[in-house]
Scaffold this motif. Structure first.
Motif, PDB file in Angstrom:
ATOM      1  N   GLY A 395       4.088  -0.182  12.753  1.00  0.00           N
ATOM      2  CA  GLY A 395       3.977   1.231  13.055  1.00  0.00           C
ATOM      3  C   GLY A 395       3.850   1.448  14.555  1.00  0.00           C
ATOM      4  N   GLN A 396       3.846   2.719  14.935  1.00  0.00           N
ATOM      5  CA  GLN A 396       3.752   3.053  16.353  1.00  0.00           C
ATOM      6  C   GLN A 396       2.750   4.161  16.515  1.00  0.00           C
ATOM      7  OE1 GLN A 396       7.471   3.318  18.433  1.00  0.00           O
ATOM      8  NE2 GLN A 396       6.684   4.830  19.883  1.00  0.00           N
ATOM      9  N   VAL A 397       1.877   3.964  17.525  1.00  0.00           N
ATOM     10  CA  VAL A 397       0.840   4.953  17.775  1.00  0.00           C
ATOM     11  C   VAL A 397       1.482   6.315  18.006  1.00  0.00           C
ATOM     12  CG1 VAL A 397      -1.001   5.653  19.372  1.00  0.00           C
ATOM     13  CG2 VAL A 397      -0.734   3.242  18.711  1.00  0.00           C
ATOM     14  N   GLY A 398       0.920   7.333  17.342  1.00  0.00           N
ATOM     15  CA  GLY A 398       1.392   8.690  17.497  1.00  0.00           C
ATOM     16  C   GLY A 398       2.577   9.038  16.647  1.00  0.00           C
ATOM     17  N   THR A 399       3.108   8.082  15.925  1.00  0.00           N
ATOM     18  CA  THR A 399       4.282   8.339  15.088  1.00  0.00           C
ATOM     19  C   THR A 399       3.894   8.218  13.612  1.00  0.00           C
ATOM     20  OG1 THR A 399       5.741   7.454  16.777  1.00  0.00           O
ATOM     21  CG2 THR A 399       6.629   7.626  14.528  1.00  0.00           C
ATOM     22  N   ALA A 400       4.315   9.206  12.818  1.00  0.00           N
ATOM     23  CA  ALA A 400       3.969   9.202  11.374  1.00  0.00           C
ATOM     24  C   ALA A 400       4.395   7.882  10.733  1.00  0.00           C
ATOM     25  CB  ALA A 400       4.632  10.377  10.685  1.00  0.00           C
ATOM     26  N   TYR A 401       3.497   7.384   9.873  1.00  0.00           N
ATOM     27  CA  TYR A 401       3.730   6.066   9.235  1.00  0.00           C
ATOM     28  C   TYR A 401       3.587   6.189   7.702  1.00  0.00           C
ATOM     29  CZ  TYR A 401       3.203   1.137   7.957  1.00  0.00           C
ATOM     30  OH  TYR A 401       3.365  -0.091   7.368  1.00  0.00           O
ATOM     31  N   SER A 402       4.440   5.472   6.989  1.00  0.00           N
ATOM     32  CA  SER A 402       4.330   5.446   5.515  1.00  0.00           C
ATOM     33  C   SER A 402       4.794   4.077   5.011  1.00  0.00           C
ATOM     34  CB  SER A 402       5.189   6.548   4.893  1.00  0.00           C
ATOM     35  OG  SER A 402       5.114   6.478   3.472  1.00  0.00           O
ATOM     36  N   GLY A 403       3.918   3.405   4.281  1.00  0.00           N
ATOM     37  CA  GLY A 403       4.261   2.115   3.686  1.00  0.00           C
ATOM     38  C   GLY A 403       3.705   2.030   2.262  1.00  0.00           C
ATOM     39  N   SER A 404       4.478   1.501   1.392  1.00  0.00           N
ATOM     40  CA  SER A 404       4.061   1.464  -0.023  1.00  0.00           C
ATOM     41  C   SER A 404       3.658   0.048  -0.438  1.00  0.00           C
ATOM     42  CB  SER A 404       5.200   1.954  -0.924  1.00  0.00           C
ATOM     43  OG  SER A 404       5.491   3.292  -0.672  1.00  0.00           O
ATOM     44  N   LEU A 405       2.487  -0.031  -1.116  1.00  0.00           N
ATOM     45  CA  LEU A 405       2.049  -1.270  -1.754  1.00  0.00           C
ATOM     46  C   LEU A 405       2.602  -1.270  -3.179  1.00  0.00           C
ATOM     47  CD1 LEU A 405      -1.651  -1.345  -0.520  1.00  0.00           C
ATOM     48  CD2 LEU A 405       0.269  -2.697   0.354  1.00  0.00           C
ATOM     49  N   ILE A 406       3.182  -2.375  -3.588  1.00  0.00           N
ATOM     50  CA  ILE A 406       3.797  -2.464  -4.914  1.00  0.00           C
ATOM     51  C   ILE A 406       3.155  -3.615  -5.679  1.00  0.00           C
ATOM     52  CG2 ILE A 406       5.937  -2.832  -6.198  1.00  0.00           C
ATOM     53  CD1 ILE A 406       7.432  -1.718  -3.757  1.00  0.00           C
ATOM     54  N   ALA A 407       2.866  -3.368  -6.997  1.00  0.00           N
ATOM     55  CA  ALA A 407       2.281  -4.412  -7.868  1.00  0.00           C
ATOM     56  C   ALA A 407       3.103  -4.521  -9.147  1.00  0.00           C
ATOM     57  CB  ALA A 407       0.837  -4.098  -8.214  1.00  0.00           C
ATOM     58  N   GLY A 408       2.933  -5.653  -9.819  1.00  0.00           N
ATOM     59  CA  GLY A 408       3.601  -5.869 -11.098  1.00  0.00           C
ATOM     60  C   GLY A 408       2.661  -6.573 -12.077  1.00  0.00           C
ATOM     61  N   GLY A 409       2.981  -6.486 -13.375  1.00  0.00           N
ATOM     62  CA  GLY A 409       2.130  -7.095 -14.400  1.00  0.00           C
ATOM     63  C   GLY A 409       0.969  -6.189 -14.770  1.00  0.00           C
ATOM     64  N   GLY A 410       0.059  -6.713 -15.579  1.00  0.00           N
ATOM     65  CA  GLY A 410      -1.072  -5.914 -16.012  1.00  0.00           C
ATOM     66  C   GLY A 410      -0.629  -4.695 -16.786  1.00  0.00           C
ATOM     67  N   ILE A 411      -1.481  -3.702 -16.812  1.00  0.00           N
ATOM     68  CA  ILE A 411      -1.184  -2.456 -17.512  1.00  0.00           C
ATOM     69  C   ILE A 411      -1.440  -1.312 -16.556  1.00  0.00           C
ATOM     70  CG2 ILE A 411      -1.838  -0.934 -19.421  1.00  0.00           C
ATOM     71  CD1 ILE A 411      -2.583  -3.372 -21.019  1.00  0.00           C
ATOM     72  N   GLU A 412      -0.388  -0.492 -16.337  1.00  0.00           N
ATOM     73  CA  GLU A 412      -0.551   0.699 -15.509  1.00  0.00           C
ATOM     74  C   GLU A 412      -1.364   1.734 -16.274  1.00  0.00           C
ATOM     75  OE1 GLU A 412       2.748   1.938 -13.069  1.00  0.00           O
ATOM     76  OE2 GLU A 412       3.978   0.361 -13.979  1.00  0.00           O
ATOM     77  N   PRO A 413      -1.981   2.690 -15.564  1.00  0.00           N
ATOM     78  CA  PRO A 413      -1.891   2.912 -14.109  1.00  0.00           C
ATOM     79  C   PRO A 413      -2.767   1.921 -13.329  1.00  0.00           C
ATOM     80  CG  PRO A 413      -3.338   4.530 -15.089  1.00  0.00           C
ATOM     81  CD  PRO A 413      -2.752   3.747 -16.232  1.00  0.00           C
ATOM     82  N   TYR A 414      -2.337   1.681 -12.072  1.00  0.00           N
ATOM     83  CA  TYR A 414      -3.090   0.801 -11.192  1.00  0.00           C
ATOM     84  C   TYR A 414      -4.046   1.634 -10.346  1.00  0.00           C
ATOM     85  CZ  TYR A 414       0.854  -2.340 -12.233  1.00  0.00           C
ATOM     86  OH  TYR A 414       1.795  -3.111 -12.863  1.00  0.00           O
ATOM     87  N   THR A 415      -5.046   0.953  -9.810  1.00  0.00           N
ATOM     88  CA  THR A 415      -5.984   1.573  -8.879  1.00  0.00           C
ATOM     89  C   THR A 415      -6.079   0.671  -7.652  1.00  0.00           C
ATOM     90  OG1 THR A 415      -7.256   2.559 -10.679  1.00  0.00           O
ATOM     91  CG2 THR A 415      -8.326   2.417  -8.531  1.00  0.00           C
ATOM     92  N   TRP A 416      -5.794   1.276  -6.468  1.00  0.00           N
ATOM     93  CA  TRP A 416      -5.772   0.517  -5.209  1.00  0.00           C
ATOM     94  C   TRP A 416      -7.031   0.805  -4.404  1.00  0.00           C
ATOM     95  CZ3 TRP A 416      -1.746  -2.829  -4.180  1.00  0.00           C
ATOM     96  CH2 TRP A 416      -0.629  -2.731  -5.027  1.00  0.00           C
ATOM     97  N   SER A 417      -7.452  -0.223  -3.659  1.00  0.00           N
ATOM     98  CA  SER A 417      -8.622  -0.029  -2.801  1.00  0.00           C
ATOM     99  C   SER A 417      -8.566  -1.022  -1.652  1.00  0.00           C
ATOM    100  CB  SER A 417      -9.916  -0.220  -3.606  1.00  0.00           C
ATOM    101  OG  SER A 417      -9.987  -1.550  -4.108  1.00  0.00           O
ATOM    102  N   LEU A 418      -9.292  -0.684  -0.561  1.00  0.00           N
ATOM    103  CA  LEU A 418      -9.411  -1.559   0.598  1.00  0.00           C
ATOM    104  C   LEU A 418     -10.746  -2.274   0.471  1.00  0.00           C
ATOM    105  CD1 LEU A 418      -8.000  -2.200   3.374  1.00  0.00           C
ATOM    106  CD2 LEU A 418      -9.552  -0.492   4.359  1.00  0.00           C
ATOM    107  N   ASN A 419     -10.728  -3.603   0.363  1.00  0.00           N
ATOM    108  CA  ASN A 419     -12.006  -4.267   0.145  1.00  0.00           C
ATOM    109  C   ASN A 419     -12.406  -5.210   1.281  1.00  0.00           C
ATOM    110  OD1 ASN A 419     -10.332  -6.421  -0.249  1.00  0.00           O
ATOM    111  ND2 ASN A 419     -11.021  -6.910  -2.314  1.00  0.00           N
ATOM    112  N   ALA A 420     -11.602  -5.248   2.382  1.00  0.00           N
ATOM    113  CA  ALA A 420     -11.982  -6.036   3.568  1.00  0.00           C
ATOM    114  C   ALA A 420     -11.156  -5.541   4.758  1.00  0.00           C
ATOM    115  CB  ALA A 420     -11.751  -7.532   3.326  1.00  0.00           C
ATOM    116  N   GLY A 421     -11.734  -5.583   5.957  1.00  0.00           N
ATOM    117  CA  GLY A 421     -11.035  -5.128   7.149  1.00  0.00           C
ATOM    118  C   GLY A 421     -10.913  -3.621   7.193  1.00  0.00           C
ATOM    119  N   ILE A 422     -10.127  -3.138   8.154  1.00  0.00           N
ATOM    120  CA  ILE A 422      -9.952  -1.691   8.313  1.00  0.00           C
ATOM    121  C   ILE A 422      -8.482  -1.398   8.560  1.00  0.00           C
ATOM    122  CG2 ILE A 422     -12.288  -1.261   9.149  1.00  0.00           C
ATOM    123  CD1 ILE A 422     -11.123  -1.230  11.991  1.00  0.00           C
TER     124      ILE A 422
END
Length: 516
Positions: A395-422
């Motif tokens: 990404g670039q500072v000051g410029t809009a950013y969008s990135g998608s995390l994708i998962a497979g397996g298990g049973i949807e719906p999924y729940t995403w979270s940040l559990n380390a770092g920032i």
């Protein structure tokens, strides 16, 4: 011629006792009994008694008396024909007087017939059969008392002393001779004895077993035939028909035992003979039903499966007659799995996950068809939950950013979270979609770990660490050789880590660009 008497004549009289001083005495107890009316009274003689006088009265005062004997004998025989109580006294007499009366005695006359046992024989009995016979007698004074004075009654029988009843259940055959005595209750007790005998015959031989238990093919069988009567030991045999193959009859014990190797209904005739003389025998028709083992499902649990993965497990059963037929009678298998009716195999690939409960039934091919059911379940687990995103775009500072995390397996719906770092300032992670979006406000390389959870039970999770550089605006495409410099106290110093060393997590970096 007259002669004058002497002037004085002296006559001397000598007094001499002419009668005994003592009275006679009875030689009997004070009270006596007669049951026949005939009895003898005896008394003692006295000196100078030429006769004796015996008087009788109905009371002890002798107000009214009668002389029953006068004579020189010291005994007298009397014969009464009626029942009464008599009192007697006696004295000695001679020509000049008599002695005092003796002490009186009482005599009771109670005329009874002679005591006689009337029973002259006893009927025979049978082993193990109740026996009762009452002895009869007459005469004497009741109550009577019966006793066994010689020999023995048959084993199991007793004599009731007060009633004369012989009763009980004889247990041993044979001829029994004995002598019985009866005694009455009079003071002059009468008795009578009699020799008797009882013949106890063996009981009629009979087979008591009326039916036989059901057996099972190739399973242990044991039952003992029973009989009664006759004289043991018994001998058992099969006289018609036959036992199932694998079973035998023990001739001495009457035990049928073994393990049948054929099923069906088997009819035969059993005979038992005893050891008596003459020998007895008895027969009975019996049958044994040998059935197939009970049909039973052996499978008690099924292995878990995975979503969209191949699954195979064969159900098993025992008993009955093969071939078996399998079916699902309640509930249902997961979509994608099927049950083979002939082999009992559950196979396929489930297209749905979860816990599936159902009832399995198996039926056999016997004439009298058997069936068994069992409730089972299969747990179909979802495929392993996994984060598929390998890296995130810069990404670039000051410029809009969008990135998608994708998962497979298990049973949807999924729940995403940040559990380390920032994340870089200005960016956020959408918990439901896994989208990282926003406008970064600071440059640097940000090391963080994301986690995804699915909706299965039990819940699955996966995590992954990402390293995302964000460029400074001064780094244009014309400046191709950009490097990170360490930021310390707002003073930018040039610092280039070795190629093999990754940026250190938590350290702030700034982009510093130079011309190529």
């Amino acid at each position: 011629m007259l002669v004058d008497p002497p002037e004085q004549t002296t006559i001397t009289l000598v007094m001499q006792a002419n009668f005994p001083i003592q009275a006679p005495g009875f030689n009997l107890p004070a009270v006596n009994y007669s049951t026949t009316g005939k009895y003898v009274l005896v008394w003692s003689s006295t000196l100078k008694s030429s006769n004796y006088r015996l008087e009788e009265s109905t009371d002890s005062t002798f107000t009214q008396t009668s002389a029953v004997y006068t004579g020189a004998d010291t005994s007298v025989s009397l014969n009464k024909n009626t029942d009464a109580v008599y009192f007697y006294r006696v004295r000695g007499e001679n020509e000049i007087g008599f002695s005092p009366w003796s002490q009186w005695i009482k005599f009771i006359v109670s005329i009874k017939p002679e005591l006689l046992i009337l029973t002259d024989s006893l009927p025979g009995g049978t082993v193990n059969q109740p026996y009762s016979q009452t002895l009869e007698a007459e005469g004497g004074h009741e109550p009577y008392t019966w006793t066994l004075i010689e020999g023995a009654l048959p084993a199991g029988l007793t004599l009731e002393a007060s009633t004369g009843q012989i009763s009980g259940t004889p247990s041993v055959a044979g001829d029994y001779a004995f002598i019985l005595q009866i005694a009455d209750n009079s003071d002059l007790q009468q008795t009578d004895t009699l020799s008797l005998s009882i013949t106890i015959s063996p009981a009629t031989l009979q087979i008591l077993t009326g039916s036989l238990q059901t057996g099972t093919l190739n399973a242990s069988f044991s039952q003992i035939l029973t009989a009664s009567g006759g004289t043991e030991p018994y001998t058992w045999s099969v006289t018609a028909g036959s036992l199932p193959d694998g079973l035998i009859l023990d001739a001495a014990s009457g035990k049928i035992s073994g393990a049948s190797v054929e099923s069906g209904l088997f009819q035969f005739t059993i005979q038992v003979t005893d050891n008596s003389e003459p020998q007895q025998s008895a027969s009975v028709s019996l049958s044994i039903a040998i059935q197939l083992p009970a049909l039973q499902i052996l499978t008690s649990a099924l292995a878990n499966g995975n979503l969209n993965s191949d699954y195979s497990q064969v159900l098993s059963a025992t008993g009955g007659t093969e071939p078996y037929t399998w079916s699902v009678t309640a509930g249902g298998l997961p979509d994608g799995l099927i049950l083979d009716a002939a082999s009992g195999e559950i196979s396929g690939a489930s297209v749905e996950s979860g816990l599936f409960q159902f009832t399995i039934q198996v039926t056999d091919n016997s004439e009298t068809q058997q069936s068994d059911t069992r409730t089972l379940s299969i747990q179909i687990n979802p495929t392993q939950l996994e984060i598929l995103t390998q890296s995130l775009a810069d990404g670039q500072v000051g410029t809009a950013y969008s990135g998608s995390l994708i998962a497979g397996g298990g049973i949807e719906p999924y729940t995403w979270s940040l559990n380390a770092g920032i994340l870089p300032d200005g960016l956020t992670l959408d918990a439901s979609s896994g989208q990282i979006s926003g406008t970064p406000a600071s440059a640097g390389t940000f090391n963080f770990t994301v986690q995804v959870n699915d909706n299965s039970d039990p819940q699955q999770s996966d995590s992954k660490t990402f390293l995302s550089p964000f460029q400074h605006p001064n780094c244009s495409s014309a400046r191709t050789n950009c490097r990170m410099v360490k930021q310390t106290n707002h003073t930018v110093k040039s610092w280039q880590p070795p190629a093999e060393q990754a940026p250190i997590p938590g350290r702030l970096y700034q982009a510093h660009c130079r011309k190529a």
